[in-house]
Design an enzyme around this catalytic site. Structure first.
Site, PDB file in Angstrom:
ATOM      1  N   SER A  49      14.598  11.014 -48.702  1.00  0.00           N
ATOM      2  CA  SER A  49      14.555  12.254 -49.467  1.00  0.00           C
ATOM      3  C   SER A  49      15.575  13.313 -48.568  1.00  0.00           C
ATOM      4  O   SER A  49      15.552  14.272 -48.892  1.00  0.00           O
ATOM      5  CB  SER A  49      13.269  12.921 -49.538  1.00  0.00           C
ATOM      6  OG  SER A  49      12.762  12.776 -47.660  1.00  0.00           O
ATOM      7  N   THR A 159      12.032  17.461 -47.747  1.00  0.00           N
ATOM      8  CA  THR A 159      12.996  18.071 -47.017  1.00  0.00           C
ATOM      9  C   THR A 159      12.525  18.087 -45.394  1.00  0.00           C
ATOM     10  O   THR A 159      11.553  18.383 -45.189  1.00  0.00           O
ATOM     11  CB  THR A 159      13.147  19.473 -47.636  1.00  0.00           C
ATOM     12  OG1 THR A 159      13.831  19.347 -49.017  1.00  0.00           O
ATOM     13  CG2 THR A 159      14.218  20.235 -46.825  1.00  0.00           C
ATOM     14  N   THR A 177      18.288  17.947 -46.705  1.00  0.00           N
ATOM     15  CA  THR A 177      17.622  17.180 -47.802  1.00  0.00           C
ATOM     16  C   THR A 177      18.457  16.593 -49.067  1.00  0.00           C
ATOM     17  O   THR A 177      19.773  16.924 -48.994  1.00  0.00           O
ATOM     18  CB  THR A 177      16.692  18.297 -48.804  1.00  0.00           C
ATOM     19  OG1 THR A 177      15.946  17.711 -49.651  1.00  0.00           O
ATOM     20  CG2 THR A 177      17.622  19.193 -49.522  1.00  0.00           C
ATOM     21  N   ARG A 187      22.198  20.887 -59.985  1.00  0.00           N
ATOM     22  CA  ARG A 187      21.157  21.437 -59.458  1.00  0.00           C
ATOM     23  C   ARG A 187      21.191  21.551 -57.970  1.00  0.00           C
ATOM     24  O   ARG A 187      21.211  20.915 -57.150  1.00  0.00           O
ATOM     25  CB  ARG A 187      19.955  20.977 -59.722  1.00  0.00           C
ATOM     26  CG  ARG A 187      18.512  21.614 -59.668  1.00  0.00           C
ATOM     27  CD  ARG A 187      17.949  21.007 -58.291  1.00  0.00           C
ATOM     28  NE  ARG A 187      16.850  21.680 -58.080  1.00  0.00           N
ATOM     29  CZ  ARG A 187      16.232  21.497 -56.815  1.00  0.00           C
ATOM     30  NH1 ARG A 187      16.561  20.831 -55.883  1.00  0.00           N
ATOM     31  NH2 ARG A 187      14.993  21.871 -56.714  1.00  0.00           N
ATOM     32  N   THR A 210       9.647  23.683 -47.756  1.00  0.00           N
ATOM     33  CA  THR A 210       9.590  22.295 -48.303  1.00  0.00           C
ATOM     34  C   THR A 210       8.966  22.303 -49.764  1.00  0.00           C
ATOM     35  O   THR A 210       7.892  23.004 -49.909  1.00  0.00           O
ATOM     36  CB  THR A 210       9.498  21.333 -47.353  1.00  0.00           C
ATOM     37  OG1 THR A 210       9.469  19.900 -48.061  1.00  0.00           O
ATOM     38  CG2 THR A 210       8.052  21.389 -47.004  1.00  0.00           C
ATOM     39  N   GLY A 211       9.527  21.427 -50.703  1.00  0.00           N
ATOM     40  CA  GLY A 211       8.761  21.256 -51.848  1.00  0.00           C
ATOM     41  C   GLY A 211       9.602  21.652 -53.192  1.00  0.00           C
ATOM     42  O   GLY A 211      10.809  21.711 -52.888  1.00  0.00           O
TER      43      GLY A 211
HETATM   44  C1  SD4 Z   1      14.681  21.065 -53.043  1.00  0.00           C
HETATM   45  N1  SD4 Z   1      13.140  21.839 -51.608  1.00  0.00           N
HETATM   46  O1  SD4 Z   1      15.668  20.685 -53.370  1.00  0.00           O
HETATM   47  C2  SD4 Z   1      13.873  20.774 -51.768  1.00  0.00           C
HETATM   48  C3  SD4 Z   1      13.255  19.467 -52.178  1.00  0.00           C
HETATM   49  C4  SD4 Z   1      12.408  18.737 -51.276  1.00  0.00           C
HETATM   50  O2  SD4 Z   1      10.836  19.301 -49.774  1.00  0.00           O
HETATM   51  O3  SD4 Z   1      12.440  17.706 -51.207  1.00  0.00           O
HETATM   52  N2  SD4 Z   1      11.579  19.573 -50.520  1.00  0.00           N
HETATM   53  O4  SD4 Z   1      14.117  21.962 -54.061  1.00  0.00           O
END
Ligand code: SD4
Length: 301
Positions: A49, A159, A177, A187, A210-211
């Site tokens: 990731s 991330t 990330t 995106r 993160t998320g």
């Molecule tokens: C995103 N926040 O591109 C990042 C994704 C991710 O842990 O893996 N966050 O939205």
């Protein structure tokens, strides 16, 4: 003199804080330590990731995002939608140090990387390609930018965000990330956006997210946390406040809160971490050679 601290997202944050802690104890700056820690995760092919072996977007292209911020000066740099460059956090730092700008995207960011001597690489590995195939939406996992429904097994929110406090009492942070797997081409999530995926200010604190980036952007997550610390909240209280805000915005839209987590650190070395329900968020903290992986506090809607 401050006691150095490093905190990073997810279980692989342990790799990041181990590297960062070692450097901090040798007297490295918070930003140098955070960058070295984040880069160790970018290089890890087992982490799909971030950086090398990151999961591709919906058309099979690995597209990376990163940013860095120095809490002493508020200097910051970022890159988004970068293909074929592995060390995007280091590239974000070059944007900060070598240009008058803060954010470079896509082909422009790649051209700048080449000018700066970064090598072009294929970031897709046979294993990450296989995992991408298996995780295509509609194949048992969803990797949509929409908030996940309660029964969803959507877990690719990984991330790495690294926050450090150095011996001089300065804060520095890095976020890097490959973004959400199967995202639409073009995106960009929260991770390269200063104030969203990361914000660092010595006079208030440091925070990172993160998320599902769309939900972090919606509340300007990291700036929200840093400003809450400025107003007197502890890092833990500030992270919980941000998660409650994510929950509240989901309720206003009549959807289940997406999986989102935050970490925070202040100049006293206090840390905080919180996440939305079902996120199962783990994070790593290093203090003077002592490294722990802890569970983030879940805040129910
Ligand atoms: C995103 N926040 O591109 C990042 C994704 C991710 O842990 O893996 N966050 O939205």
């Amino acid at each position: 003199m401050a006691e150095p601290v490093a905190i990073a997202t997810w279980v692989f944050g342990k790799t990041a804080v181990t590297v960062a802690d070692d450097l901090l104890r040798k007297g490295a700056s918070a930003l140098d330590a955070a960058l070295a820690g984040a880069q160790a995760v970018e290089d890890d092919p087992e982490v799909n990731s971030v950086g090398y072996a990151g999961l591709p977007n919906s058309i099979g292209t690995v597209s990376l995002d990163a940013c860095v911020m120095d809490g002493r000066t508020l200097n910051c740099g970022a890159v988004a939608g970068v293909e074929n460059i592995r060390h995007v956090a280091a590239l974000a730092r070059r944007v900060m140090e070598k240009t008058p700008h803060i954010l470079l995207v896509g082909e422009g960011a790649k051209l700048f990387a080449l000018q700066q001597g970064f090598p072009l690489e294929n970031l897709l590995t046979p294993k990450s390609l296989e995992q991408w195939e298996k995780s295509k939406p509609g194949r048992g996992r969803r990797d949509s930018v929409q908030p996940a429904p309660p029964d969803d097994d959507y877990t690719s929110h990984d991330t790495v965000t690294v926050l450090c406090l150095d011996k001089e009492g300065n804060l520095g942070g890095v976020c890097t990330t490959s973004g959400l797997a199967h995202k639409l081409p073009g995106r960009v999530g929260d991770s390269p956006l200063i104030g969203h995926g990361l914000y660092v200010d010595n006079t208030a604190g440091a925070a990172g997210g993160t998320g599902v980036g769309e939900e972090i952007i919606r509340i300007a997550g990291s700036l929200t946390i840093v400003e809450a610390m400025r107003a007197g909240r502890s890092p833990q209280e500030a992270c919980e406040l941000a998660v409650r805000k994510v929950n509240a915005t989901a309720a206003r839209r009549g959807v289940h809160p997406a999986r989102v987590a935050f970490i925070a650190l202040n100049t006293q070395g206090q840390t905080g971490a919180a996440c939305t329900a079902r996120t199962d968020f783990k994070f790593a903290v290093a203090r003077n050679g002592h490294i722990e992986v802890l569970q983030g506090k879940e805040i129910a809607p």
